[in-house]
Enzyme design. Structure first.
Site, mmCIF file in Angstrom:
data_model
loop_
_atom_site.group_PDB
_atom_site.id
_atom_site.type_symbol
_atom_site.label_atom_id
_atom_site.label_comp_id
_atom_site.label_asym_id
_atom_site.label_seq_id
_atom_site.Cartn_x
_atom_site.Cartn_y
_atom_site.Cartn_z
ATOM 1 N N LYS A 208 5.327 75.083 9.282
ATOM 2 C CA LYS A 208 4.439 76.281 9.930
ATOM 3 C C LYS A 208 2.731 76.483 9.403
ATOM 4 C CE LYS A 208 5.655 77.607 13.622
ATOM 5 N NZ LYS A 208 5.089 77.503 15.692
ATOM 6 N N HIS A 336 12.179 73.119 20.436
ATOM 7 C CA HIS A 336 11.474 74.255 19.749
ATOM 8 C C HIS A 336 12.900 74.927 19.609
ATOM 9 C CE1 HIS A 336 9.636 77.892 20.151
ATOM 10 N NE2 HIS A 336 9.013 78.502 19.781
#
Ligand code: GKR
Ligand code: MG
Length: 438
Positions: A208, A336
């Site tokens: 991320k 996700h």
């Protein structure tokens, strides 16, 4: 079989200070646990992202399901449409987080999807338990018992989260110790990856981004590639907070190392333009996030890979429709995640187990959490896989004592909604989570 009771319980899970374009994770991640009970005393479970607005939406809708037949998903859809309206009818091409929908519309759509997901998943669990079938069997059959997951790395500040906040519990080893360490440099990210992979055996890695200077984040990807070699698939996701120029510049450098570039820029138009230019696989959980976004995805070619998520797409059924779309139109399919507990993990695993063309290992935040609400405690991820449980329905039972404890933790935490920006401002008062930050 009819639905007789519905219990909705907000809980808080300890969460360490993970960083993203939105800011910094609060010490607790909020989740909602939904239990529906049939007239013959069987219960079905689901778990959703938490927050008082989402909880209110569930509670307002729940009475409509009194006496509902859990098999009647068309009726569930009708009730949901009657209750929430059908904004997609008025603008089927609106992209929830793209440029055409307002934030208010996007939130309304998200709330509706969450509510449908909660009750659809709980109905599947209930039906599975009543018929002695796994949810994956009901979704079309098990094509894989071992569901591969990706390591999900974050830049982070020091701290264990929960009661520990920014402090670290002493005397821990391995991942439990590393989970509390800061990861603010490429070396820190490699150490995080090493510990996570040693503990869980993941065979692909997602980082991320969107938290720090793009050069530093690119260097972290390059350091991961140097450390793990070219056979370790790497993904990078700055949550669309990069400008076209930034994403172009750093995408050219990290591109050759990536399995996919996830949401470098915002909206289907920009994603389409840049993906054509860079010629590397683009993935999204931000610009194509609902069935209503698929025409735009096709028209523009905004991404090569779509991340499904039963919480955000409105349940298993829309995700199976998405899988069909991906098959027919040549899109890859991944999954996700947000901070979550074991009921969500199991729902993700059943969906993945029943999706033949799930072409990528699924994201999961699960290693970052410590607590759970399922009997037996934390579910094991081994060799990078979740092994589908044998039991009926989702294959897990609610640990009522743990649910009670984590509900009390929710009440004590005093957090009403996830708010990474406000959390970050406690440490960096000037921080603002603008859509384009770099
Ligand atoms: O947990 O901070 C986070 C993630 O950034 C999450 O909120 C995202 O929704 O994991 C997600 C993603 O892939 O964009
Ligand atoms: Mg993403």
């Amino acid at each position: 079989m009819k639905i007789r009771d519905i219990n909705i319980t907000p809980i808080a899970l300890s969460d360490p200070p993970l960083l993203s374009a939105a800011g910094r994770h609060q010490s607790y991640a909020l989740r909602l646990v939904v239990e529906i009970v049939s007239d013959d005393g069987i219960s079905g479970l689901a778990e959703l992202p938490g927050g008082v607005k989402g909880e209110a939406a569930l509670r307002e809708f729940a009475p409509r399901l009194d006496g509902h037949d859990p098999f009647d998903f068309n009726r569930l859809d009708r009730l949901i449409d009657e209750h929430f309206g059908n904004p997609q009818d008025t603008d089927p091409f609106a992209s929830s987080l793209g440029s055409t929908a307002s934030k208010k519309e996007a939130n309304a759509r998200r709330r509706k999807s969450h509510v449908r997901s909660a009750f659809e998943v709980a109905c599947y669990d209930l039906i599975g338990k009543a018929m002695n079938k796994r949810v994956a069997d009901l979704l079309g059959g098990v094509v894989r018992r071992e569901v591969p997951c990706s390591a999900y790395l974050f830049f982070k500040y020091e701290g264990g989260g929960g009661e520990l906040g920014v402090n670290k519990a002493p005397g821990l080893t391995g991942w439990e110790a590393q989970r509390q360490e800061a990861a603010l440099t490429p070396e820190g990210i490699v150490a995080e990856a090493d510990a996570m992979i040693k503990a869980f055996g993941f065979k692909s890695i997602k980082l991320k981004g969107g938290a720090f200077d793009p050069e530093l984040e690119t260097n972290a990807i390059l350091a991961l590639r140097d450390h793990f070699g070219p056979d370790m698939p790497l993904r990078f996701d700055p949550n669309a907070c990069w400008s076209m120029e930034t994403a172009r510049k750093w995408g050219k450098i990290m591109g050759p190392a990536l399995q996919y570039y996830e949401d470098p820029v915002r909206g289907q138009e920009q994603m389409a333009e840049l993906s054509k230019e860079l010629g590397i696989p683009f993935a999204t959980n931000m610009c194509t996030t609902a069935l209503a976004d698929l025409p735009g995805s096709l028209r523009l070619g905004s991404e090569q890979i779509i991340l499904s998520d039963h919480h955000f797409w409105g349940g298993f059924q829309p995700c199976m429709t998405l899988a069909q779309f991906c098959k027919v139109f040549g899109r890859g399919l991944s999954m996700h995640s947000n901070s979550h507990a074991g009921i969500s993990l199991m729902a993700m695993a059943h969906l993945a187990a029943a999706t033949p063309n799930l072409t990528y290992a699924v994201d999961t935040h699960y290693p970052w959490q410590r607590e759970d609400i399922i009997v037996g405690g934390r579910y094991k991820i081994e060799n990078g896989n979740i092994t589908l449980p044998d039991g009926p329905g989702l294959g897990v039972e609610l640990d009522r004592a743990a649910l009670d404890r984590l509900h009390k933790q929710y009440l004590a935490a005093g957090i009403e909604e996830r708010d990474d920006q406000t959390e970050m401002r406690k440490f960096r008062p000037e921080f603002t989570a603008t859509p384009t930050q770099f």
